[in-house]
Enzyme design. Sequence first.
Site, PDB file in Angstrom:
ATOM      1  N   GLY A  64      87.567  28.468 -40.926  1.00 18.28           N
ATOM      2  CA  GLY A  64      88.050  28.896 -42.234  1.00 18.28           C
ATOM      3  C   GLY A  64      89.319  28.215 -42.712  1.00 18.28           C
ATOM      4  CB  THR A  65      91.043  24.918 -42.196  1.00 18.74           C
ATOM      5  OG1 THR A  65      90.006  23.985 -42.473  1.00 18.74           O
ATOM      6  CG2 THR A  65      91.221  25.078 -40.700  1.00 18.74           C
ATOM      7  CG  ASN A  66      87.682  23.728 -46.592  1.00 18.90           C
ATOM      8  OD1 ASN A  66      88.249  23.026 -47.418  1.00 18.90           O
ATOM      9  ND2 ASN A  66      86.995  23.226 -45.573  1.00 18.90           N
ATOM     10  CG  LEU A 122      77.675  26.023 -40.341  1.00 20.49           C
ATOM     11  CD1 LEU A 122      77.862  25.830 -38.847  1.00 20.49           C
ATOM     12  CD2 LEU A 122      77.738  24.672 -41.054  1.00 20.49           C
ATOM     13  CG  ASN A 159      78.451  23.145 -49.663  1.00 22.48           C
ATOM     14  OD1 ASN A 159      78.981  23.879 -48.823  1.00 22.48           O
ATOM     15  ND2 ASN A 159      77.853  22.010 -49.317  1.00 22.48           N
ATOM     16  CG  HIS A 180      78.757  17.418 -47.035  1.00 25.49           C
ATOM     17  ND1 HIS A 180      78.079  18.080 -46.023  1.00 25.49           N
ATOM     18  CD2 HIS A 180      78.651  16.090 -46.757  1.00 25.49           C
ATOM     19  CE1 HIS A 180      77.574  17.190 -45.187  1.00 25.49           C
ATOM     20  NE2 HIS A 180      77.912  15.981 -45.611  1.00 25.49           N
ATOM     21  CG  ASP A 222      74.740  18.648 -47.919  1.00 27.55           C
ATOM     22  OD1 ASP A 222      75.331  19.718 -48.133  1.00 27.55           O
ATOM     23  OD2 ASP A 222      74.555  18.199 -46.771  1.00 27.55           O
ATOM     24  CD  GLU A 237      86.383  19.250 -45.684  1.00 28.36           C
ATOM     25  OE1 GLU A 237      86.062  20.438 -45.744  1.00 28.36           O
ATOM     26  OE2 GLU A 237      86.062  18.516 -44.727  1.00 28.36           O
TER      27      GLU A 237
HETATM   28  C1  GAR Z   1      84.527  21.629 -43.225  1.00 30.45           C
HETATM   29  O1  GAR Z   1      84.835  20.317 -42.821  1.00 30.45           O
HETATM   30  C2  GAR Z   1      83.367  21.620 -44.202  1.00 30.45           C
HETATM   31  O2  GAR Z   1      83.395  20.538 -45.090  1.00 30.45           O
HETATM   32  C3  GAR Z   1      82.206  21.515 -43.259  1.00 30.45           C
HETATM   33  O3  GAR Z   1      82.513  22.405 -42.220  1.00 30.45           O
HETATM   34  C4  GAR Z   1      83.941  22.421 -42.053  1.00 30.45           C
HETATM   35  C5  GAR Z   1      84.402  23.855 -42.063  1.00 30.45           C
HETATM   36  O4  GAR Z   1      85.764  23.914 -41.737  1.00 30.45           O
HETATM   37  N1  GAR Z   1      80.960  21.823 -43.888  1.00 30.45           N
HETATM   38  C6  GAR Z   1      79.837  21.210 -43.586  1.00 30.45           C
HETATM   39  O5  GAR Z   1      79.742  20.360 -42.716  1.00 30.45           O
HETATM   40  C7  GAR Z   1      78.625  21.669 -44.386  1.00 30.45           C
HETATM   41  N2  GAR Z   1      77.590  20.706 -44.335  1.00 30.45           N
HETATM   42  P1  GAR Z   1      86.627  25.207 -42.003  1.00 30.45           P
HETATM   43  O6  GAR Z   1      85.851  26.398 -41.421  1.00 30.45           O
HETATM   44  O7  GAR Z   1      87.887  24.946 -41.243  1.00 30.45           O
HETATM   45  O8  GAR Z   1      86.845  25.351 -43.476  1.00 30.45           O
END
Ligand code: GAR
Length: 205
Positions: free
Chosen positions: A12-14, A88, A105, A107, A148, A177
């Site tokens: 969950g850093t995003n 996911l 989303n 990516h 995607d 991101e």
């Molecule tokens: C992020 O890099 C996101 O772009 C990726 O998962 C990571 C989640 O990080 N998503 C995908 O690969 C989807 N195809 P986070 O939990 O630290 O936000």
Amino acid sequence: MFKIAVLISGGGTNLQSIIDKVKSGYLNCKIEIVISDSEKAYGIERAKENNIYAIALSKKQYGDKLSDEVLKIVEEKGVDLIVTAGFLSILKGDLLKKFKNRIINIHPSLIPSFCGKGMYGLNVHKAAISYGVKASGCTVHFLDEGTDTGPIIIQKTVPVFAEDTAELLQKRVLEKEHEALPEAIRLIAENKVEVQERKVFIENN
Ligand code: GAR
């Protein structure tokens, strides 16, 4: 107030970047709910620490009905925009119809490179490094029925070096991101985004 739901599966850093931008006032939004498809996702802790309502819908329990359950919840909560941030599970069915152009989303590559089935997390960066590309980055796009494939809102690039490891590239891309996702949310919340087929038009200030 513009209400968002953030869907996560992991660290969950995003999600954290969105929380921080709401706190700083950059985003004039409320994170109405965080939904995880895993009880173990650290993102749930991040939500709780910030007094954001968070729930886990286990894939085992909901299986094929996960999207319907998400739809039920976001409708009840009056959510304006769904943000999938490292989520996911595949969303499908009525949710996609009712929230057309209202689900975004993130990516971790420059779509249409290194995306689609099996391309998530470190796999994406391993593929980019093995291919030998000199640039990668991240893409924020609207979600459609494909994987995607929806219209692209924002892309940000980073260099890729021959010496890179997937972890190093992931770190570099994640920094982008954390800028791109709040930017896209802000543009949509301010009603500055218009979609015409595959093209996304962004109103300049
Ligand atoms: C992020 O890099 C996101 O772009 C990726 O998962 C990571 C989640 O990080 N998503 C995908 O690969 C989807 N195809 P986070 O939990 O630290 O936000």
